[in-house]
Design a protein around this motif. Structure first.
Motif, PDB file in Angstrom:
ATOM      1  N   PHE A 193      18.874  50.184  42.595  1.00 34.79           N
ATOM      2  CA  PHE A 193      19.154  51.098  43.700  1.00 34.79           C
ATOM      3  C   PHE A 193      18.757  50.497  45.039  1.00 34.79           C
ATOM      4  N   VAL A 209      23.659  54.302  42.074  1.00 39.52           N
ATOM      5  CA  VAL A 209      22.947  54.774  40.891  1.00 39.52           C
ATOM      6  C   VAL A 209      23.707  54.353  39.646  1.00 39.52           C
ATOM      7  N   LEU A 218      24.119  55.219  36.124  1.00 41.50           N
ATOM      8  CA  LEU A 218      23.803  56.188  35.068  1.00 41.50           C
ATOM      9  C   LEU A 218      23.778  55.527  33.698  1.00 41.50           C
ATOM     10  N   CYS A 258      31.867  48.541  36.642  1.00 42.16           N
ATOM     11  CA  CYS A 258      31.554  49.704  37.485  1.00 42.16           C
ATOM     12  C   CYS A 258      31.033  49.342  38.868  1.00 42.16           C
ATOM     13  N   ILE A 269      30.273  57.217  44.777  1.00 41.39           N
ATOM     14  CA  ILE A 269      30.535  58.223  43.739  1.00 41.39           C
ATOM     15  C   ILE A 269      31.380  57.615  42.632  1.00 41.39           C
ATOM     16  N   ALA A 270      32.407  56.847  43.027  1.00 47.05           N
ATOM     17  CA  ALA A 270      33.285  56.253  42.018  1.00 47.05           C
ATOM     18  C   ALA A 270      32.477  55.337  41.106  1.00 47.05           C
ATOM     19  N   MET A 285      29.344  55.519  40.386  1.00 45.95           N
ATOM     20  CA  MET A 285      28.454  56.287  39.530  1.00 45.95           C
ATOM     21  C   MET A 285      29.222  56.961  38.395  1.00 45.95           C
ATOM     22  N   VAL A 286      30.378  57.541  38.743  1.00 48.08           N
ATOM     23  CA  VAL A 286      31.162  58.192  37.697  1.00 48.08           C
ATOM     24  C   VAL A 286      31.657  57.165  36.680  1.00 48.08           C
ATOM     25  N   ALA A 287      32.030  55.972  37.159  1.00 46.76           N
ATOM     26  CA  ALA A 287      32.449  54.924  36.231  1.00 46.76           C
ATOM     27  C   ALA A 287      31.300  54.556  35.296  1.00 46.76           C
ATOM     28  N   PHE A 298      29.001  56.491  34.365  1.00 41.21           N
ATOM     29  CA  PHE A 298      28.873  57.591  33.404  1.00 41.21           C
ATOM     30  C   PHE A 298      29.900  57.445  32.277  1.00 41.21           C
ATOM     31  N   LEU A 330      15.195  57.942  36.521  1.00 38.79           N
ATOM     32  CA  LEU A 330      15.621  58.525  37.801  1.00 38.79           C
ATOM     33  C   LEU A 330      14.519  59.401  38.388  1.00 38.79           C
ATOM     34  N   LEU A 360      12.424  56.533  46.844  1.00 37.42           N
ATOM     35  CA  LEU A 360      13.513  55.652  46.444  1.00 37.42           C
ATOM     36  C   LEU A 360      13.338  54.242  46.981  1.00 37.42           C
TER      37      LEU A 360
END
Lengths: 289, 290
Positions: free
Chosen positions: A30, A36, A38, A84, A94-95, A97-99, A101, A228, A236
């Motif tokens: 980070f 992030v 995941l 990712c 966001i993309a 992080m979702v990737a 996930f 996390l 952070l």
């Protein structure tokens, strides 16, 4: 009563050491990428399952298993980084992080397809009785874990401020464009950071599963959430903060579990995070270290 | 039939996550408000004999109130901080569901939430003679209404403000928008929307337990919005349809569903980081159709 408190604090520190290790890996990624991951926990789980598989099929030398766990999570980490994070380096957080996930889902399914049982035994680090200090007891594994967490934090700190790679890393963190212009291969640095974090994760995973002597598919989500949480509590992006956050979380959990039970333990941990986020003391907003 | 109803139900959470993304916030916690809705409506119909439509309204109120309370102290947080705060809130709600033991004797049977044992016997739909087809029509009817509302809002000044808030909150502030107040409204609306989904979910399944409302649901709904696309309200619906519909409906990928879906999503996001139906595609489609 006092003895209980001290014993709880010992147990908490032991648990906290594993949170600290997880949080250090998280913080490294980070702090540099501002992303992030995941899939951090699930990649660790992948490494630990690989080690479990080897221990069942071939041999269960603990150092061999450590090597497999580290190798497994580094491999999984490379996969995550390539798919990712490298493509979204300049793009959407966001993309990315979702990737990550999405890959979490993959790891979980792969692991349960190959090893479908709900729980597997994992060989312990060593067969030692807990150390007795008067009426208190302390597990030797906890000391190993604590020592590892501190050693890694110290080594990373030295690397960041004393080595050429550390300099490149800080340059990439602070001013990616300038770093690129100065001839630093930014994508390569980012990949290396990711691999380093994965290797630390693999070590942390091995320490955790050989302390608990069991592996379950919950390990992935557990590692991601605890890592996390500890990272956020410690502020952070600060490595010493991650260690302190992990230890603090462990001690807090041990005490609240003792006095109020397991559900209250989790409730209090999340409440602490929520209050800290809403209140945002200075050390949570200042990063780097 | 079950699959179709599920697509409808999960769409509500996906849309609530989408609404927040439009306003520039990423929530990991919409599952919590989904749970609040499920429990509120379940308690209302199964324990106190409230008709489902009123119970659903109560659920929306409870969801909005819970989201408001979560939103109030976290308004100034952005990005990961907001995401983590909502996750913490949702996990707290889930643990509270685990701790609630609140039961009433009805016809000699205890009815009500029983901690980790879950909450059985939410049978309003069954007892009132609503057929499965009827319930399906009800879920999709409500979803249709929500989609229409979204379409109206997105065409209005309100929708433009919403997207501006997501793109550049400082600009919005300079143009005289009460950013905090506006955002609180969005958070509460998204909470109500998720809660409505939860109320319908509880009555479809007749049984709910705290585990239904864990982080998996929350991150999935974020993923649905992002896969389907952030350009239009149909994006999140497409995301849900792809996952639940295509992959669960066809048994081809049985056992490998998450491997296929996970890889698909990761690769898709490389090429389309704002989803299949992103703003550019929507713009192009609109021009084509006009």
């Amino acid at each position: 009563m006092i003895l209980d408190l001290i014993q709880n604090s010992f147990d908490g520190l032991a648990m906290g050491a594993s949170y600290a290790l997880l949080a250090v890996g998280f913080t490294l990624v980070f702090g540099v990428l501002r992303r992030v991951n995941l899939s951090y926990g699930p990649a660790i789980m992948f490494g630990c399952y690989a080690a479990t598989w080897v221990s069942f099929s071939f041999h269960s030398n603990i150092f061999l298993l450590l090597g497999i766990a580290v190798l497994g999570s580094v491999l999984a980490g490379t996969y995550v980084e390539r798919l990712c994070f490298a493509p979204h380096h300049k793009g959407s957080a966001i993309a990315a992080m979702v990737a990550s996930f999405a890959l979490w889902m993959q790891f979980e399914e792969v692991v349960t397809l190959v090893m479908p049982k709900h729980l597997y035994d994992f060989p312990p680090m060593f067969d030692a009785e807990p150390l007795a200090i008067g009426p208190l007891s302390l597990r030797a594994e906890a000391l190993v874990m604590l020592a590892c967490a501190l050693a890694i934090c110290f080594a990373l700190h030295r690397m960041l401020y004393r080595s050429r790679f550390g300099l490149a890393l800080r340059a990439v963190t602070d001013a990616p464009v300038a770093a690129q212009l100065a001839g630093i291969n930014v994508p390569r640095v980012l990949l290396l950071v990711f691999l380093l974090a994965s290797a630390i994760g693999g070590l942390a995973g091995w320490l955790i599963v050989s302390t608990h002597t069991q592996v379950t598919p919950m390990l992935g989500m557990w590692s991601t959430l605890k890592g996390l949480l500890a990272m956020m509590i410690g502020g952070l992006g600060s490595l010493p903060g991650a260690v302190i956050g992990g230890l603090a979380l462990g001690v807090l959990e041990a005490h609240s579990q003792w006095f109020l039970g397991p559900q209250a333990r989790d409730l209090i941990a999340y409440l602490l995070l929520f209050v800290l986020l809403a209140w945002r003391p200075r050390w949570m907003t200042t990063s780097h270290g | 039939m079950g699959v179709l109803t599920n697509i409808g139900l999960i769409s509500f959470v996906a849309l609530s996550a989408y609404l927040l993304i439009l306003a520039g916030e990423m929530s990991f916690g919409q599952q919590g408000f989904f749970g609040v809705g499920a429990y509120t409506a379940g308690v209302a119909t199964a324990m106190y004999g409230v008709p489902l439509p009123i119970a659903a309204l109560m659920a929306m109120g409870a969801g909005a109130a819970a989201a408001f309370l979560v939103g109030l102290p976290t308004l100034r947080l952005r990005g990961l901080y907001f995401a983590m705060a909502t996750l913490a809130a949702a996990e707290m709600l889930r643990i509270v569901f685990e701790l609630i033991h609140f039961q009433r004797e009805i016809d000699g049977e205890p009815v009500g939430p029983d901690g980790t044992q879950g909450f059985r016997g939410i049978r309003w739909v069954f007892e009132n003679g609503v057929e499965r087809e009827g319930y399906l029509a009800m879920v999709w009817g409500l979803l249709f209404v929500v989609v229409i509302l979204f379409l109206i809002v997105e065409r209005s000044k309100l929708g433009a403000t919403l997207r501006m808030l997501g793109e550049d909150p400082e600009l919005a502030r300079m143009l005289g928008i009460h950013v905090e107040r506006f955002k609180l409204g969005v958070v509460a609306t998204a909470g109500a929307l998720a809660a409505l989904g939860g109320a319908l979910y509880a009555h479809h399944n007749t049984y709910i337990e705290p585990r239904n409302f864990d982080i998996m649901l929350g991150v999935h709904s974020l993923a649905y919005a992002l896969i389907g696309g952030l350009g239009t309200v149909f994006g999140p619906l497409l995301g849900v349809l792809i996952d639940i519909g295509a992959l669960e409906g066809s048994r081809v990928f049985h056992g490998y569903r998450m491997i296929v879906f996970g890889g698909l999503v990761a690769v898709l996001l490389i090429f389309r980081p704002r989803g299949l139906l992103d703003e550019r595609v929507v713009h192009w489609l609109k021009r084509r159709l006009a």
